[in-house]
Design a protein around this motif. Structure first.
Motif, PDB file in Angstrom:
ATOM      1  N   LYS A  72      75.995  25.580  59.935  1.00  0.00           N
ATOM      2  CA  LYS A  72      77.435  25.829  59.899  1.00  0.00           C
ATOM      3  C   LYS A  72      78.112  24.740  59.092  1.00  0.00           C
ATOM      4  O   LYS A  72      77.578  23.649  58.914  1.00  0.00           O
ATOM      5  CB  LYS A  72      78.016  25.897  61.307  1.00  0.00           C
ATOM      6  CG  LYS A  72      78.105  24.561  62.024  1.00  0.00           C
ATOM      7  CD  LYS A  72      79.063  24.675  63.209  1.00  0.00           C
ATOM      8  CE  LYS A  72      79.311  23.321  63.848  1.00  0.00           C
ATOM      9  NZ  LYS A  72      80.389  23.364  64.857  1.00  0.00           N
ATOM     10  N   GLY A  73      79.296  25.029  58.590  1.00  0.00           N
ATOM     11  CA  GLY A  73      80.057  24.058  57.827  1.00  0.00           C
ATOM     12  C   GLY A  73      81.375  23.755  58.511  1.00  0.00           C
ATOM     13  O   GLY A  73      81.907  24.588  59.255  1.00  0.00           O
ATOM     14  N   ASP A  74      81.866  22.552  58.284  1.00  0.00           N
ATOM     15  CA  ASP A  74      83.178  22.177  58.816  1.00  0.00           C
ATOM     16  C   ASP A  74      83.698  20.982  58.032  1.00  0.00           C
ATOM     17  O   ASP A  74      82.999  20.414  57.196  1.00  0.00           O
ATOM     18  CB  ASP A  74      83.079  21.857  60.312  1.00  0.00           C
ATOM     19  CG  ASP A  74      84.327  22.287  61.073  1.00  0.00           C
ATOM     20  OD1 ASP A  74      84.193  22.853  62.169  1.00  0.00           O
ATOM     21  OD2 ASP A  74      85.436  22.068  60.535  1.00  0.00           O
ATOM     22  N   ASP A  75      84.927  20.574  58.351  1.00  0.00           N
ATOM     23  CA  ASP A  75      85.577  19.554  57.534  1.00  0.00           C
ATOM     24  C   ASP A  75      84.988  18.161  57.710  1.00  0.00           C
ATOM     25  O   ASP A  75      84.969  17.377  56.760  1.00  0.00           O
ATOM     26  CB  ASP A  75      87.071  19.502  57.871  1.00  0.00           C
ATOM     27  CG  ASP A  75      87.797  20.761  57.442  1.00  0.00           C
ATOM     28  OD1 ASP A  75      88.799  21.124  58.081  1.00  0.00           O
ATOM     29  OD2 ASP A  75      87.356  21.382  56.456  1.00  0.00           O
ATOM     30  N   THR A  76      84.558  17.833  58.904  1.00  0.00           N
ATOM     31  CA  THR A  76      84.130  16.464  59.176  1.00  0.00           C
ATOM     32  C   THR A  76      82.783  16.433  59.889  1.00  0.00           C
ATOM     33  O   THR A  76      82.342  17.437  60.459  1.00  0.00           O
ATOM     34  CB  THR A  76      85.152  15.723  60.059  1.00  0.00           C
ATOM     35  OG1 THR A  76      85.157  16.334  61.362  1.00  0.00           O
ATOM     36  CG2 THR A  76      86.551  15.782  59.461  1.00  0.00           C
TER      37      THR A  76
END
Length: 122
Positions: A95-99
């Motif tokens: 998964k991807g996220d900002d931080t």
């Protein structure tokens, strides 16, 4: 959107390299994490990498065996898994996220792909 691939069946002590392919220009700006879920168990964090690859994080049980890396030109994050153990058997997701803190923890709004199955025989 992220798509996992590269899983398979391997004997204990063997290696696999998983890929998490992203799409879109935003891929280069966010952190990516790998998680895994074994049958009957909760999904758990495995490894994470920040947007430029300069910061990585691992769960203790995979340190020294797994290496996370990324190629922002190919918009892909890799998980090289060496010296695999039967307890590594699971479906692996990314998964991807900002931080980094966000990408290394489970969130209520996480969107997951189908994952890729890793099976390690003893």
């Amino acid at each position: 959107h992220l798509e996992e691939s590269g899983g398979g069946l391997v004997q204990a002590g063997g290696s696999l390299k998983l890929s998490c392919a992203g799409s879109g220009r935003n891929f280069r700006t966010y952190a990516v994490g790998w998680f895994r879920q074994a049958p009957g168990k909760e999904r758990q964090f495995v490894a994470a990498i920040n947007w430029n690859g300069e910061s990585t994080q691992y769960r203790d049980s995979v340190k020294g065996r797994f290496t996370i890396s990324r190629d922002n030109i190919k918009t892909t994050v890799f998980l090289q898994m060496n010296n695999l153990k039967p307890e590594d058997t699971a479906v692996y997701y990314c998964k991807g996220d900002d931080t980094m803190p966000l990408v290394s923890t489970l969130g209520s709004t996480d969107v997951w792909g189908q994952g890729t199955q890793v099976t390690v025989s003893s």
